[in-house]
Scaffold this motif. Structure first.
Motif, mmCIF file in Angstrom:
data_model
loop_
_atom_site.group_PDB
_atom_site.id
_atom_site.type_symbol
_atom_site.label_atom_id
_atom_site.label_comp_id
_atom_site.label_asym_id
_atom_site.label_seq_id
_atom_site.Cartn_x
_atom_site.Cartn_y
_atom_site.Cartn_z
ATOM 1 N N GLU A 139 27.882 -66.597 94.519
ATOM 2 C CA GLU A 139 28.026 -65.549 95.575
ATOM 3 C C GLU A 139 29.442 -65.576 96.165
ATOM 4 O OE1 GLU A 139 24.716 -66.429 97.958
ATOM 5 O OE2 GLU A 139 23.543 -64.610 97.150
ATOM 6 N N TRP A 140 29.986 -66.801 95.983
ATOM 7 C CA TRP A 140 31.509 -66.839 96.333
ATOM 8 C C TRP A 140 32.320 -65.775 95.342
ATOM 9 C CZ3 TRP A 140 36.023 -69.224 98.401
ATOM 10 C CH2 TRP A 140 35.880 -70.066 99.302
ATOM 11 N N ASN A 141 33.205 -64.974 96.201
ATOM 12 C CA ASN A 141 33.684 -63.686 95.222
ATOM 13 C C ASN A 141 32.711 -63.044 94.451
ATOM 14 O OD1 ASN A 141 36.334 -64.879 95.923
ATOM 15 N ND2 ASN A 141 36.111 -66.188 94.305
ATOM 16 N N CYS A 192 33.541 -67.197 89.817
ATOM 17 C CA CYS A 192 34.843 -66.911 89.976
ATOM 18 C C CYS A 192 35.275 -67.802 90.967
ATOM 19 C CB CYS A 192 34.613 -65.347 90.600
ATOM 20 S SG CYS A 192 36.510 -64.736 90.876
ATOM 21 N N VAL A 193 36.293 -68.545 90.462
ATOM 22 C CA VAL A 193 37.134 -69.532 91.191
ATOM 23 C C VAL A 193 38.499 -69.038 91.410
ATOM 24 C CG1 VAL A 193 37.934 -71.937 91.768
ATOM 25 C CG2 VAL A 193 35.722 -71.495 90.131
ATOM 26 N N ILE A 194 38.927 -68.885 92.597
ATOM 27 C CA ILE A 194 40.440 -68.222 92.860
ATOM 28 C C ILE A 194 41.365 -69.232 93.674
ATOM 29 C CG2 ILE A 194 41.908 -66.482 93.791
ATOM 30 C CD1 ILE A 194 39.531 -64.466 93.422
ATOM 31 N N ARG A 195 42.297 -69.672 92.863
ATOM 32 C CA ARG A 195 43.249 -70.554 93.499
ATOM 33 C C ARG A 195 43.467 -70.217 95.059
ATOM 34 N NH1 ARG A 195 45.992 -74.671 90.985
ATOM 35 N NH2 ARG A 195 45.758 -73.631 89.000
ATOM 36 N N GLY A 196 43.502 -71.285 95.713
ATOM 37 C CA GLY A 196 43.993 -71.343 97.182
ATOM 38 C C GLY A 196 45.200 -72.215 97.252
ATOM 39 N N GLU A 197 45.383 -72.734 98.510
ATOM 40 C CA GLU A 197 46.601 -73.542 98.903
ATOM 41 C C GLU A 197 46.431 -74.883 98.242
ATOM 42 O OE1 GLU A 197 47.486 -71.223 102.965
ATOM 43 O OE2 GLU A 197 46.865 -73.219 102.938
ATOM 44 N N THR A 198 45.391 -75.700 98.111
ATOM 45 C CA THR A 198 45.140 -76.975 97.963
ATOM 46 C C THR A 198 44.698 -77.153 96.398
ATOM 47 O OG1 THR A 198 42.747 -77.178 98.372
ATOM 48 C CG2 THR A 198 44.385 -77.227 100.447
ATOM 49 N N SER A 199 44.461 -78.468 95.981
ATOM 50 C CA SER A 199 44.017 -78.605 94.805
ATOM 51 C C SER A 199 42.548 -78.615 94.695
ATOM 52 C CB SER A 199 44.373 -80.168 94.431
ATOM 53 O OG SER A 199 43.741 -81.056 95.305
ATOM 54 N N HIS A 200 41.797 -78.049 95.763
ATOM 55 C CA HIS A 200 40.417 -77.954 95.731
ATOM 56 C C HIS A 200 40.041 -77.095 94.490
ATOM 57 C CE1 HIS A 200 36.258 -76.597 97.212
ATOM 58 N NE2 HIS A 200 36.396 -77.784 97.281
ATOM 59 N N PHE A 201 40.721 -76.074 94.001
ATOM 60 C CA PHE A 201 40.552 -75.332 93.182
ATOM 61 C C PHE A 201 40.405 -75.991 91.673
ATOM 62 C CE2 PHE A 201 41.285 -71.472 90.149
ATOM 63 C CZ PHE A 201 42.027 -72.027 89.141
ATOM 64 N N ASP A 202 41.396 -77.009 91.389
ATOM 65 C CA ASP A 202 41.192 -77.945 90.182
ATOM 66 C C ASP A 202 39.962 -78.662 90.027
ATOM 67 O OD1 ASP A 202 44.586 -78.219 91.148
ATOM 68 O OD2 ASP A 202 43.996 -77.214 89.470
ATOM 69 N N TYR A 203 39.444 -79.101 91.165
ATOM 70 C CA TYR A 203 38.444 -79.992 91.419
ATOM 71 C C TYR A 203 37.352 -78.970 91.257
ATOM 72 C CZ TYR A 203 41.225 -83.854 92.966
ATOM 73 O OH TYR A 203 42.071 -84.680 93.104
ATOM 74 N N VAL A 204 36.974 -78.015 91.612
ATOM 75 C CA VAL A 204 35.950 -77.045 91.474
ATOM 76 C C VAL A 204 35.805 -76.639 90.070
ATOM 77 C CG1 VAL A 204 34.877 -74.835 91.997
ATOM 78 C CG2 VAL A 204 35.718 -76.273 93.975
ATOM 79 N N CYS A 205 36.903 -76.025 89.332
ATOM 80 C CA CYS A 205 36.834 -75.744 88.172
ATOM 81 C C CYS A 205 36.719 -76.815 87.042
ATOM 82 C CB CYS A 205 38.305 -75.277 87.796
ATOM 83 S SG CYS A 205 38.663 -73.401 88.809
HETATM 84 C C1 LIG Z 1 39.076 -72.747 94.992
HETATM 85 C C2 LIG Z 1 38.780 -72.883 96.513
HETATM 86 O O1 LIG Z 1 37.908 -73.498 96.823
HETATM 87 C C3 LIG Z 1 39.712 -72.317 97.423
HETATM 88 O O2 LIG Z 1 39.400 -71.021 97.640
HETATM 89 C C4 LIG Z 1 40.131 -73.444 98.401
HETATM 90 O O3 LIG Z 1 41.203 -72.590 99.050
HETATM 91 P P1 LIG Z 1 42.317 -73.742 99.596
HETATM 92 O O4 LIG Z 1 42.529 -74.401 98.484
HETATM 93 O O5 LIG Z 1 43.256 -72.725 100.279
HETATM 94 O O6 LIG Z 1 41.348 -74.379 100.799
#
Ligand SMILES: CC(=O)[C@@H](O)COP(=O)(O)O
Ligand SMILES: Nc1c(NC[C@H](O)[C@H](O)[C@H](O)CO)[nH]c(=O)[nH]c1=O
Length: 161
Positions: free
Chosen positions: A28-30, A87-100
């Motif tokens: 449900e994200w995005n 659908c994973v959309i890059r944010g400011e941190t490396s969280h995107f990489d870990y989720v993907c």
């Molecule tokens: C891919 C995410 O989890 C992302 O939306 C998180 O955003 P942020 O890296 O700015 O905390």
């Protein structure tokens, strides 16, 4: 750049498609993207002769949860294929990489550790516009491609059985 619709496909005309049972896990994200992917997949499945009652949709919070839910469905044995939609959309941190990375590995594990084809229909985009273009926009709908892949993998499994 010329827009290429990556989702053009010729009808598969698969035998016995009416017996196929498809599980769809959708995050449900995005959801402005994932619901379009879901609908694109369902449209193809219906076109190819899958009864709507044979298509089961399961929501989860985010892409990270797709692994657990997809594995549960694969191991349950009630479906001929499982499609994981996110659908994973890059944010400011490396969280995107870990989720993907986690969800890609998790869906791969469903294929390796279960007997059910699990289809990776997870957009991993740098910008929202990229996701919109691939979920029914100028670049097609990855949900369409995922549904076609699911049917082809079911047929693959039946052909080798
Ligand atoms: C891919 C995410 O989890 C992302 O939306 C998180 O955003 P942020 O890296 O700015 O905390
Ligand atoms: N940022 C995105 C997320 N983040 C949430 C995770 O998927 C997960 O639900 C959370 O870490 C709790 O386990 N999920 C997406 O699907 N898309 C994103 O862009």
């Amino acid at each position: 750049m010329a827009t290429v619709n990556l989702s053009d496909y010729r009808p598969l005309k698969i035998n016995n498609a009416s017996s196929f049972r498809i599980g769809i896990v959708v995050s449900e994200w995005n959801d402005f993207v994932t619901y379009n992917l879901r609908d694109g997949a369902i449209e193809v499945l219906k076109k190819e002769g899958i009864p709507i009652d044979n298509i089961s949709v399961f929501p989860v919070p985010g892409a990270f949860e797709l692994s657990y839910a997809s594995m549960q469905l694969c191991k349950q044995g009630n479906f001929d294929a499982v499609i994981a939609i996110g659908c994973v959309i890059r944010g400011e941190t490396s969280h995107f990489d870990y989720v993907c990375s986690a969800v890609a590995q998790g869906i791969k594990d469903c294929n390796i550790l279960s007997d059910v084809p699990a289809i990776f229909c997870v957009l991993t985009d740098d910008k929202k516009e990229q996701s919109i273009a691939r979920s029914g926009g100028a670049l097609g709908n990855k949900g369409v491609e995922a549904a076609v892949t699911a049917l082809q993998m079911i047929e693959f499994k039946r052909n080798i059985s």
